[in-house]
Design a protein around this motif. Structure first.
Motif, PDB file in Angstrom:
ATOM      1  N   MET A 107      25.871  45.229 -33.279  1.00  0.00           N
ATOM      2  CA  MET A 107      25.156  44.901 -31.816  1.00  0.00           C
ATOM      3  C   MET A 107      25.966  43.785 -31.260  1.00  0.00           C
ATOM      4  O   MET A 107      26.239  43.023 -31.987  1.00  0.00           O
ATOM      5  CB  MET A 107      23.758  44.495 -32.047  1.00  0.00           C
ATOM      6  CG  MET A 107      23.139  43.965 -30.575  1.00  0.00           C
ATOM      7  SD  MET A 107      21.479  43.519 -30.862  1.00  0.00           S
ATOM      8  CE  MET A 107      21.504  41.843 -31.612  1.00  0.00           C
ATOM      9  N   THR A 108      26.591  43.954 -30.071  1.00  0.00           N
ATOM     10  CA  THR A 108      27.307  42.960 -29.407  1.00  0.00           C
ATOM     11  C   THR A 108      26.359  42.690 -28.281  1.00  0.00           C
ATOM     12  O   THR A 108      25.402  43.294 -27.729  1.00  0.00           O
ATOM     13  CB  THR A 108      28.487  43.667 -28.567  1.00  0.00           C
ATOM     14  OG1 THR A 108      28.324  44.683 -27.976  1.00  0.00           O
ATOM     15  CG2 THR A 108      29.449  43.969 -29.634  1.00  0.00           C
ATOM     16  N   ILE A 109      26.446  41.273 -27.866  1.00  0.00           N
ATOM     17  CA  ILE A 109      25.485  40.734 -27.148  1.00  0.00           C
ATOM     18  C   ILE A 109      26.295  39.912 -25.917  1.00  0.00           C
ATOM     19  O   ILE A 109      27.485  39.317 -26.176  1.00  0.00           O
ATOM     20  CB  ILE A 109      24.748  39.327 -27.565  1.00  0.00           C
ATOM     21  CG1 ILE A 109      23.730  40.121 -28.730  1.00  0.00           C
ATOM     22  CG2 ILE A 109      24.048  38.573 -26.762  1.00  0.00           C
ATOM     23  CD1 ILE A 109      23.370  38.916 -29.583  1.00  0.00           C
ATOM     24  N   GLY A 110      25.896  40.246 -24.583  1.00  0.00           N
ATOM     25  CA  GLY A 110      26.647  39.743 -23.413  1.00  0.00           C
ATOM     26  C   GLY A 110      26.336  38.366 -23.039  1.00  0.00           C
ATOM     27  O   GLY A 110      25.176  38.047 -22.630  1.00  0.00           O
ATOM     28  N   ASP A 111      27.071  37.467 -23.739  1.00  0.00           N
ATOM     29  CA  ASP A 111      26.736  36.022 -23.485  1.00  0.00           C
ATOM     30  C   ASP A 111      26.726  35.365 -22.379  1.00  0.00           C
ATOM     31  O   ASP A 111      28.021  35.055 -21.807  1.00  0.00           O
ATOM     32  CB  ASP A 111      27.619  35.145 -24.630  1.00  0.00           C
ATOM     33  CG  ASP A 111      27.277  33.673 -24.410  1.00  0.00           C
ATOM     34  OD1 ASP A 111      26.450  33.324 -23.663  1.00  0.00           O
ATOM     35  OD2 ASP A 111      28.377  32.851 -25.105  1.00  0.00           O
ATOM     36  N   ARG A 112      25.772  35.281 -21.574  1.00  0.00           N
ATOM     37  CA  ARG A 112      25.800  34.707 -20.089  1.00  0.00           C
ATOM     38  C   ARG A 112      26.010  33.014 -20.059  1.00  0.00           C
ATOM     39  O   ARG A 112      26.200  32.578 -18.952  1.00  0.00           O
ATOM     40  CB  ARG A 112      24.430  34.866 -19.409  1.00  0.00           C
ATOM     41  CG  ARG A 112      23.809  36.500 -19.231  1.00  0.00           C
ATOM     42  CD  ARG A 112      22.445  36.606 -19.058  1.00  0.00           C
ATOM     43  NE  ARG A 112      21.717  35.990 -20.011  1.00  0.00           N
ATOM     44  CZ  ARG A 112      20.455  35.910 -19.847  1.00  0.00           C
ATOM     45  NH1 ARG A 112      19.843  36.179 -18.739  1.00  0.00           N
ATOM     46  NH2 ARG A 112      19.777  35.406 -20.993  1.00  0.00           N
ATOM     47  N   LEU A 113      25.850  32.626 -21.089  1.00  0.00           N
ATOM     48  CA  LEU A 113      25.639  30.978 -21.239  1.00  0.00           C
ATOM     49  C   LEU A 113      26.882  30.332 -21.223  1.00  0.00           C
ATOM     50  O   LEU A 113      27.016  29.161 -20.890  1.00  0.00           O
ATOM     51  CB  LEU A 113      24.442  30.504 -22.159  1.00  0.00           C
ATOM     52  CG  LEU A 113      23.243  31.224 -22.182  1.00  0.00           C
ATOM     53  CD1 LEU A 113      22.119  30.630 -23.182  1.00  0.00           C
ATOM     54  CD2 LEU A 113      22.660  30.866 -20.468  1.00  0.00           C
ATOM     55  N   SER A 114      27.870  30.840 -22.038  1.00  0.00           N
ATOM     56  CA  SER A 114      29.086  30.045 -22.442  1.00  0.00           C
ATOM     57  C   SER A 114      29.977  29.843 -21.152  1.00  0.00           C
ATOM     58  O   SER A 114      30.581  28.837 -21.212  1.00  0.00           O
ATOM     59  CB  SER A 114      29.674  30.907 -23.342  1.00  0.00           C
ATOM     60  OG  SER A 114      29.130  30.964 -24.624  1.00  0.00           O
ATOM     61  N   ALA A 155      25.518  46.048 -26.274  1.00  0.00           N
ATOM     62  CA  ALA A 155      25.984  47.243 -26.943  1.00  0.00           C
ATOM     63  C   ALA A 155      25.371  47.519 -28.161  1.00  0.00           C
ATOM     64  O   ALA A 155      25.421  46.617 -29.013  1.00  0.00           O
ATOM     65  CB  ALA A 155      27.497  47.490 -26.770  1.00  0.00           C
ATOM     66  N   PHE A 156      25.174  48.803 -28.808  1.00  0.00           N
ATOM     67  CA  PHE A 156      24.876  49.054 -30.145  1.00  0.00           C
ATOM     68  C   PHE A 156      25.427  50.275 -30.614  1.00  0.00           C
ATOM     69  O   PHE A 156      25.955  51.318 -29.946  1.00  0.00           O
ATOM     70  CB  PHE A 156      23.250  49.334 -29.935  1.00  0.00           C
ATOM     71  CG  PHE A 156      22.417  48.676 -29.083  1.00  0.00           C
ATOM     72  CD1 PHE A 156      21.749  47.390 -29.696  1.00  0.00           C
ATOM     73  CD2 PHE A 156      22.207  48.900 -27.741  1.00  0.00           C
ATOM     74  CE1 PHE A 156      21.140  46.576 -28.733  1.00  0.00           C
ATOM     75  CE2 PHE A 156      21.481  48.173 -27.049  1.00  0.00           C
ATOM     76  CZ  PHE A 156      20.971  46.823 -27.529  1.00  0.00           C
ATOM     77  N   ASP A 157      25.576  50.216 -32.073  1.00  0.00           N
ATOM     78  CA  ASP A 157      26.217  51.588 -32.573  1.00  0.00           C
ATOM     79  C   ASP A 157      24.590  52.359 -32.807  1.00  0.00           C
ATOM     80  O   ASP A 157      23.649  51.960 -32.641  1.00  0.00           O
ATOM     81  CB  ASP A 157      26.821  51.433 -33.660  1.00  0.00           C
ATOM     82  CG  ASP A 157      25.993  50.722 -34.943  1.00  0.00           C
ATOM     83  OD1 ASP A 157      24.643  50.459 -34.721  1.00  0.00           O
ATOM     84  OD2 ASP A 157      26.687  50.420 -36.067  1.00  0.00           O
ATOM     85  N   GLN A 158      24.832  53.549 -33.241  1.00  0.00           N
ATOM     86  CA  GLN A 158      23.767  54.568 -33.495  1.00  0.00           C
ATOM     87  C   GLN A 158      22.986  54.155 -34.670  1.00  0.00           C
ATOM     88  O   GLN A 158      21.742  54.198 -34.708  1.00  0.00           O
ATOM     89  CB  GLN A 158      24.227  56.145 -33.891  1.00  0.00           C
ATOM     90  CG  GLN A 158      23.161  57.166 -33.860  1.00  0.00           C
ATOM     91  CD  GLN A 158      23.784  58.236 -34.185  1.00  0.00           C
ATOM     92  OE1 GLN A 158      24.514  58.583 -35.138  1.00  0.00           O
ATOM     93  NE2 GLN A 158      23.693  59.219 -33.274  1.00  0.00           N
ATOM     94  N   LEU A 159      23.618  53.424 -35.583  1.00  0.00           N
ATOM     95  CA  LEU A 159      22.575  52.890 -36.872  1.00  0.00           C
ATOM     96  C   LEU A 159      21.647  51.756 -36.386  1.00  0.00           C
ATOM     97  O   LEU A 159      20.619  51.996 -36.969  1.00  0.00           O
ATOM     98  CB  LEU A 159      23.528  52.420 -37.899  1.00  0.00           C
ATOM     99  CG  LEU A 159      23.127  51.622 -39.304  1.00  0.00           C
ATOM    100  CD1 LEU A 159      22.591  53.106 -40.150  1.00  0.00           C
ATOM    101  CD2 LEU A 159      23.906  51.136 -40.249  1.00  0.00           C
TER     102      LEU A 159
END
Length: 316
Positions: A107-114, A155-159
Motif C-alpha cells: 500500500m502506498t499513501i499519498g502524504d498531503r502533510l509533508s 494505491a494497493f496491490d491485489q494481495l
C-alpha cells in the motif's frame, strides 16, 4: 498488460467528477476508471458515464461501504483510490503505483502533510488538529512513523485489497486501512503529494466533530481487537490503582487500631482489586486468541498470494 483500476467513491460530486476522470485518463490511458455513486442526489452518475467511467451504485450510505464493494467486486493488479472532489492531483499517481509495481509496497499513501500544502489549502477548522491527533495516537500505539494516516489518495496491490476486511461504514475507512496494514505488517510507503482545496461551490461531506468522534471510536475498537493484552492491562491497572487508593486508608486504620470501621471502603477496594485481576485475565485469554487469529490470517494470506501468482503466470 497490467490491469490498473482507479476507484472513485462519490457522493454528490457532479461539479468535479468529470474533470477528475479526464485527468486520470490523461495520466493512465489504459486504466479502467470506476465511479461508485453512493446515493447522490445530483447528476454525478450521468456526468461520470459521459466521461467514460464505469459507473456502479452503492446503496448503503457511507464511504466504508463503498470501499467494501469496490474491493470485493473489482479485479485488477494495481488499485488506485482517490476522491471525486478534485483535491488530489492525478499527476502524482505514477509515484504512487511505482512502488506497487516494484513489489516494494503493498500500500502506498499519498502524504498531503509533508509538503505543507494541506495546511495552506484546507479551510476547514480543526481538520489539521484532528489529523495530528489521530496520527499521534496510531503511531504511538504501533511504534510507527506514518505522516498522513487519513489521506484518501492511496494505491494497493491485489494481495492487500483481497485480504482487507473492511469493517467501518463511513469516513473511518482510511484509518482502518492504516491500522490494518500496520498490524498485519504489510509493506507501506508514503509518497509526498500536493493537496488542493475543493473548488468554489463544491461542499465537503465531512463533519469535523461527528466524523472525528467516529474515527476515534474506530481507533478505540481496533486497539481493543488488535492489541487486547495492552488494552485490558491498562484497564486492569486503573482498577487496581483505584483499589489501592480506596484500600490504603482501610489498611492503615487496621494496622494502627486492629479494627476496620470503614467497611464500605474495604468492600469497594476488594471489588476493585478482584475486577482488576479479572480484566487482566481476560486480556491474557484474548491475546492468545488474537495470536491464533494472526497465524491463521498469515496462512490464508499465503494461499491468496499463491493464487495471485498463479494467475499472473497464466496471464503472462
Amino acid at each position: 498488460m497490467e490491469r490498473i483500476a482507479v476507484l472513485l467513491p462519490c457522493y454528490n460530486e457532479e461539479q468535479t467528477i468529470g474533470k477528475v476522470i479526464d485527468d486520470f485518463k490523461s495520466e493512465l490511458p489504459h486504466a479502467t476508471i470506476y465511479v461508485y455513486d453512493n446515493n447522490s442526489s445530483d447528476r454525478t452518475s450521468e456526468v461520470a458515464e459521459s466521461h467514460g467511467a464505469v459507473v456502479r451504485k452503492e446503496w448503503r450510505q457511507g464511504k466504508g461501504n463503498v470501499v467494501r464493494s469496490m474491493f470485493r467486486e473489482i479485479e485488477a493488479d494495481i488499485y488506485v483510490m482517490a476522491d471525486g472532489d478534485d483535491t488530489y492531483p492525478p499527476e502524482y499517481v505514477h509515484d504512487l503505483i511505482q512502488p506497487i509495481r516494484d513489489k516494494k509496497a503493498n500500500m502506498t499513501i499519498g502524504d498531503r502533510l509533508s509538503n505543507g500544502t494541506y495546511y495552506d489549502e484546507n479551510k476547514r477548522q480543526f481538520h489539521g488538529f484532528g489529523n495530528r491527533l489521530v496520527k499521534g495516537l496510531i503511531n504511538r500505539l504501533y511504534k510507527s512513523d506514518i505522516t498522513d494516516i487519513m489521506t484518501g489518495y492511496r494505491a494497493f496491490d491485489q494481495l492487500f485489497v483481497k485480504s482487507m476486511p473492511v469493517m467501518s461504514s463511513g469516513f473511518a475507512i482510511e484509518t482502518e486501512m492504516s491500522i490494518h496494514s500496520l498490524d498485519k505488517k504489510f509493506l507501506i510507503k508514503e509518497v509526498p503529494i500536493d493537496y488542493r482545496d475543493r473548488p468554489e461551490g463544491s461542499e465537503s461531506k465531512l463533519n469535523t466533530f461527528s466524523d472525528g468522534i467516529k474515527v476515534l471510536r474506530m481507533i478505540f475498537t481496533l486497539f481493543k481487537e488488535y492489541k487486547p493484552f495492552l488494552f485490558f492491562s491498562l484497564w486492569s491497572l486503573l482498577s487496581i490503582v483505584l483499589g489501592f487508593a480506596v484500600g490504603i486508608p482501610v489498611i492503615t486504620e487496621f494496622i494502627n487500631t486492629g479494627f476496620v470501621s470503614k467497611v464500605p471502603s474495604a468492600i469497594l477496594a476488594t471489588g476493585f482489586m478482584i475486577l482488576g485481576v479479572l480484566i487482566f485475565a481476560c486480556g491474557l485469554i484474548l491475546d492468545v486468541m488474537t495470536a491464533t487469529y494472526r497465524k491463521q490470517y498469515e496462512l490464508e494470506l499465503n494461499h491468496l498470494y499463491d493464487r495471485i501468482r498463479r494467475n499472473e503466470n497464466e496471464q503472462g
